[in-house]
Design a protein around this motif. Structure first.
Motif, mmCIF file in Angstrom:
data_model
loop_
_atom_site.group_PDB
_atom_site.id
_atom_site.type_symbol
_atom_site.label_atom_id
_atom_site.label_comp_id
_atom_site.label_asym_id
_atom_site.label_seq_id
_atom_site.Cartn_x
_atom_site.Cartn_y
_atom_site.Cartn_z
ATOM 1 N N GLY A 54 10.889 16.592 -14.229
ATOM 2 C CA GLY A 54 10.569 15.778 -15.398
ATOM 3 C C GLY A 54 9.883 14.468 -15.077
ATOM 4 N N ARG A 55 9.601 13.715 -16.129
ATOM 5 C CA ARG A 55 8.820 12.487 -15.990
ATOM 6 C C ARG A 55 9.566 11.388 -15.237
ATOM 7 N NH1 ARG A 55 9.822 12.159 -21.872
ATOM 8 N NH2 ARG A 55 11.300 10.468 -22.143
ATOM 9 N N ASP A 56 10.906 11.389 -15.278
ATOM 10 C CA ASP A 56 11.652 10.386 -14.518
ATOM 11 C C ASP A 56 11.504 10.630 -13.018
ATOM 12 O OD1 ASP A 56 12.472 9.142 -16.841
ATOM 13 O OD2 ASP A 56 14.395 10.188 -16.925
ATOM 14 N N ASP A 57 11.435 11.908 -12.625
ATOM 15 C CA ASP A 57 11.195 12.249 -11.219
ATOM 16 C C ASP A 57 9.807 11.750 -10.813
ATOM 17 O OD1 ASP A 57 13.651 13.641 -11.166
ATOM 18 O OD2 ASP A 57 12.687 15.489 -11.819
ATOM 19 N N THR A 58 8.817 12.003 -11.676
ATOM 20 C CA THR A 58 7.448 11.537 -11.414
ATOM 21 C C THR A 58 7.418 10.025 -11.276
ATOM 22 O OG1 THR A 58 6.400 13.411 -12.540
ATOM 23 C CG2 THR A 58 5.116 11.383 -12.400
ATOM 24 N N ALA A 59 8.070 9.326 -12.198
ATOM 25 C CA ALA A 59 8.072 7.858 -12.175
ATOM 26 C C ALA A 59 8.675 7.333 -10.874
ATOM 27 C CB ALA A 59 8.840 7.314 -13.377
ATOM 28 N N ASN A 60 9.758 7.956 -10.426
ATOM 29 C CA ASN A 60 10.385 7.501 -9.187
ATOM 30 C C ASN A 60 9.465 7.733 -7.983
ATOM 31 O OD1 ASN A 60 12.459 6.309 -7.663
ATOM 32 N ND2 ASN A 60 13.338 8.303 -7.173
ATOM 33 N N LEU A 61 8.844 8.898 -7.907
ATOM 34 C CA LEU A 61 7.923 9.174 -6.804
ATOM 35 C C LEU A 61 6.741 8.211 -6.813
ATOM 36 C CD1 LEU A 61 7.985 13.071 -6.824
ATOM 37 C CD2 LEU A 61 8.682 11.605 -4.922
ATOM 38 N N MET A 116 0.845 -1.188 0.000
ATOM 39 C CA MET A 116 0.000 0.000 0.000
ATOM 40 C C MET A 116 0.887 1.247 0.000
ATOM 41 S SD MET A 116 -3.470 0.583 1.035
ATOM 42 C CE MET A 116 -4.348 1.853 1.852
ATOM 43 N N LYS A 117 0.692 2.092 -0.998
ATOM 44 C CA LYS A 117 1.492 3.302 -1.120
ATOM 45 C C LYS A 117 0.920 4.416 -0.256
ATOM 46 C CE LYS A 117 2.853 2.372 -5.881
ATOM 47 N NZ LYS A 117 2.824 2.866 -7.254
ATOM 48 N N LYS A 118 1.815 5.204 0.291
ATOM 49 C CA LYS A 118 1.421 6.363 1.090
ATOM 50 C C LYS A 118 0.865 7.441 0.149
ATOM 51 C CE LYS A 118 3.596 9.640 4.261
ATOM 52 N NZ LYS A 118 4.882 9.973 4.901
ATOM 53 N N LYS A 119 -0.263 8.042 0.530
ATOM 54 C CA LYS A 119 -0.885 9.072 -0.300
ATOM 55 C C LYS A 119 -0.363 10.446 0.118
ATOM 56 C CE LYS A 119 -5.386 10.788 -1.860
ATOM 57 N NZ LYS A 119 -4.913 11.114 -3.169
ATOM 58 N N TYR A 176 4.781 6.282 -3.847
ATOM 59 C CA TYR A 176 3.680 7.099 -3.324
ATOM 60 C C TYR A 176 2.522 7.179 -4.302
ATOM 61 C CZ TYR A 176 7.415 8.802 -0.298
ATOM 62 O OH TYR A 176 8.459 8.892 0.589
ATOM 63 N N GLU A 177 1.346 7.392 -3.750
ATOM 64 C CA GLU A 177 0.186 7.761 -4.561
ATOM 65 C C GLU A 177 0.220 9.287 -4.575
ATOM 66 O OE1 GLU A 177 -4.610 7.625 -4.128
ATOM 67 O OE2 GLU A 177 -3.501 5.903 -3.311
ATOM 68 N N ALA A 194 13.122 13.518 2.899
ATOM 69 C CA ALA A 194 12.864 14.841 2.316
ATOM 70 C C ALA A 194 11.406 15.252 2.503
ATOM 71 C CB ALA A 194 13.218 14.840 0.831
ATOM 72 N N LEU A 195 10.489 14.342 2.246
ATOM 73 C CA LEU A 195 9.066 14.677 2.343
ATOM 74 C C LEU A 195 8.606 14.817 3.797
ATOM 75 C CD1 LEU A 195 7.784 12.512 -0.618
ATOM 76 C CD2 LEU A 195 7.862 15.013 -0.505
ATOM 77 N N ASN A 196 9.264 14.133 4.706
ATOM 78 C CA ASN A 196 8.928 14.276 6.127
ATOM 79 C C ASN A 196 9.472 15.577 6.708
ATOM 80 O OD1 ASN A 196 7.454 11.930 6.418
ATOM 81 N ND2 ASN A 196 9.237 10.702 6.976
ATOM 82 N N GLN A 197 10.396 16.199 6.004
ATOM 83 C CA GLN A 197 11.034 17.419 6.488
ATOM 84 C C GLN A 197 10.594 18.632 5.664
ATOM 85 O OE1 GLN A 197 13.256 16.743 9.025
ATOM 86 N NE2 GLN A 197 13.445 18.902 9.455
#
Length: 191
Positions: free
Chosen positions: A13-20, A1-4, A24-25, A111-114
């Motif tokens: 770019g799209r590679d950044d999106t793909a990695n996230l 289950m991915k964190k939303k 994550y959702e 990074a996202l928690n900070q």
């Protein structure tokens, strides 16, 4: 289950999106590299009003350039930072790019928690001064760069040179107490 993640994450770019999206959702807005323009800024303002945005650009010159443009247009946007070493490609075949697309889950999560919210400098009552930075050896010292790198890593605000550091600390509402706590750790690291 991915964190939303409910906010829109602004990436290059799209590679950044793909990695996230591996972890994550999430909805992203891609600036398509360094080509951010007025239309992008208008769209980002609307997204920020409706959902909120988190700027998550690469820890390089172009990523910082995009971040500054967005920060100027949308001062209340939130920001996530990976460290330079967290954005290095794992294999040589990926080229020499540096960025969010190469970060692993641990780096992305940290990074996202900070996430930091910038505030206009006049709203920051605890505004730091150049004298404060000098007192901690963050500017005009023989090891100032090393000290800034340590502080920026500790606070997860992305590397900043001497000029940028004061502005960035004040924009994120980071006060003397937080700087003091981080720099106490630096004292322990170098001994």
């Amino acid at each position: 289950m991915k964190k939303k993640i409910n906010k829109v994450i602004v990436v290059e770019g799209r590679d950044d999106t793909a990695n996230l999206k591996r972890f994550y959702e999430v909805n992203t807005y891609e600036t398509n590299g360094s080509s951010i323009n007025q239309t992008d800024l208008e769209r980002l303002k609307i997204l920020h009003e409706k959902q909120g945005i988190i700027v998550f650009t690469d820890p390089d010159f172009q990523g910082e350039r995009i971040r500054k443009i967005i920060m100027s247009a949308i001062p209340t946007a939130q920001h996530a930072f990976i460290q330079r070493d967290e954005g290095v490609p794992k294999s040589k075949s990926k080229g020499h790019s540096l960025g969010v697309e190469h970060a692993d889950f641990t780096a992305l999560e940290a990074a996202l928690n900070q996430v930091e919210t910038s505030v206009s400098p006049d709203r920051n009552e605890n505004g730091l001064t150049i004298s404060d930075l000098m007192a901690y050896g963050l500017v005009m010292g023989s090891d100032s760069r090393k000290r800034r790198e340590f502080l920026c890593t500790e606070l997860r605000i992305g590397y900043a040179n001497g000029k940028q550091l004061l502005k960035r600390l004040n924009m994120f509402g980071i006060g003397l107490e937080e700087v003091d706590q981080a720099m106490k750790k630096y004292g322990n690291v170098i001994q």
